[in-house]
Design an enzyme around this catalytic site. Structure first.
Site, PDB file in Angstrom:
ATOM      1  CB  SER A   1      -3.204   0.933   4.846  1.00  0.00           C
ATOM      2  OG  SER A   1      -3.794   1.316   3.615  1.00  0.00           O
ATOM      3  CG  ASN A   2      -5.314   5.782   3.637  1.00  0.00           C
ATOM      4  OD1 ASN A   2      -6.262   5.618   2.881  1.00  0.00           O
ATOM      5  ND2 ASN A   2      -4.082   6.053   3.183  1.00  0.00           N
ATOM      6  N   PRO A   3      -8.195   4.227   5.358  1.00  0.00           N
ATOM      7  CG  PRO A   3      -9.682   4.788   7.054  1.00  0.00           C
ATOM      8  CD  PRO A   3      -8.416   5.231   6.423  1.00  0.00           C
ATOM      9  CB  SER A   4      -8.440   5.782   0.649  1.00  0.00           C
ATOM     10  OG  SER A   4      -8.822   6.052  -0.678  1.00  0.00           O
TER      11      SER A   4
END
Length: 396
Positions: free
Chosen positions: A206-209
């Site tokens: 995933s990513n930190p958005s």
């Protein structure tokens, strides 16, 4: 910002009115407080005065021999009256045009705009008489914020409809009520947040958005009168009121949700940070940890924005480009490849405006070569600037 008269009628939720006053002042509104005699059985004039930053309008003050008509002065001063809490009695008096206390007299004296935050037992809220009064007031243009479902104040009553909305949400509702509805009739589809691409039942890429930028766009559009559907990846943000929220996890799920609603939309703002790749194989069971090196094979996810561009027609289509460097030429290339009307360029590595920040600074890049820099400001203000351009394109 507006001149807001906060009027507390006689319910236990009046204990929250000082906090509401402080929040409104912090938002920049000019406030005054009014309290009925019954309200002062739950909250003191001093606590209201300190929170409001000025004297409280009370029944005693109403009958002082000053020669002034306090209810007339209050009605003329206020740009909006927010009755919080609003009891069944206060609703009935206003609906019937009575004026036997300071609150009802102020409302009858020509208050410009009125909003109610009901707070009462569920049986009282659902009573035909109360609902009839609500409909009468709505027909007069009054707004209603709530009530919410939750724990009721009386001992042994459990949960039900009738709980006053929390002050934080009331401030948001009031700001939405006061915002000009310049996007009325627009159907807007917004994506927000990250996606998760699972390796097994407990591990994912995933990513930190945080989703804050997309949520800000959805909330601003709602307040400006648009009908909004928000397709959100996993975030810690609550569902915005007045917005249809579709929760998804993976890029494939987001694609399906977006495409299912694309024909409905007049405009689309794709603010989600969608994963470019997903694992080629997803294990059904958690794989035990081993000390050996492991290779992970990834396959590309569908390019949702490109698909939307290929079906664009007369829709307004806005994309986002997250970069770590200047990235202007890459953003312009993405704009053209994906057939966008404009693209929002922002940076993940700039202090104070990266993932999860409440602020952002962006560059808007347009098809005709124009570039507009939007300096650092709260994401809600950035959202409004984006929507200004969506409005202009939609109306053209």
């Amino acid at each position: 910002m507006a001149r807001v008269l906060v009027a507390a009628s006689g319910g236990v939720a009046a204990l929250k009115t000082p906090h509401l006053l402080r929040l409104l002042r912090a938002r920049g509104h000019e406030v005054r407080a009014l309290a009925t005699r019954r309200a002062l059985e739950f909250v003191t004039p001093l606590s209201l005065a300190v929170a409001a930053g000025g004297e409280v309008a009370t029944e005693e003050a109403w009958f002082q021999p000053t020669g002034r008509a306090l209810h007339i002065d209050l009605a003329r001063w206020a740009e909006v009256v927010l009755v919080a809490p609003a009891t069944a009695d206060a609703l009935a008096k206003a609906a019937l045009g009575l004026a036997d206390d300071l609150l009802s007299a102020t409302l009858l004296a020509g208050a410009k705009r009125v909003a109610w935050a009901p707070a009462m037992n569920e049986a009282m809220w659902l009573a035909p008489q109360t609902q009839g009064h609500v409909e009468r007031l709505k027909a007069l243009g009054h707004a209603f914020f709530g009530p919410a479902y939750g724990p009721l104040a009386a001992v042994g009553e459990g949960e039900g409809w009738g709980r006053m909305l929390e002050p934080e949400e009331l401030v948001e509702r009031l700001d939405g009520f006061l915002t000009p509805k310049d996007l009325g009739g627009l159907r807007l589809l917004v994506s927000a947040g990250p996606t998760r691409e699972y390796l097994d039942p407990v591990r994912f890429l995933s990513n930190p958005s945080s989703g804050r930028m997309g949520y800000a766009v959805a909330e601003a559009a709602r307040d400006r009168g648009a009908e909004v559907v928000l397709v959100s990846g996993p975030t810690a943000l609550p569902d915005p009121w007045g917005v249809e929220v579709v929760r998804v996890e993976s890029a494939l799920e987001m694609r399906q949700a977006i495409l299912e609603r694309y024909a409905w939309a007049d405009a689309v703002v794709m603010a989600a940070a969608v994963a470019d790749y997903r694992p080629a194989e997803v294990l059904k069971e958690k794989e035990p940890k081993v000390e050996a090196e492991r290779l992970l094979r990834l396959v590309p996810n569908p390019d949702i924005l490109k698909e939307l561009g290929e079906r664009k027609g007369q829709k307004v289509l806005v994309g986002f480009a997250m970069e770590t460097g200047e990235g202007l030429e890459r953003a312009r290339g993405k704009l053209l490849r994906k057939n966008l009307d404009f693209i929002v360029l922002n940076w993940v590595n700039r202090e104070g405006v990266g993932f999860a920040s409440p602020e952002n600074e962006v560059v808007l890049v347009f098809r005709d070569g124009r570039v507009e820099e939007v300096s650092r400001r709260p994401k809600r203000q950035v959202a409004d600037r984006i929507l200004d351009h969506v409005k202009a394109l939609w109306a053209s």
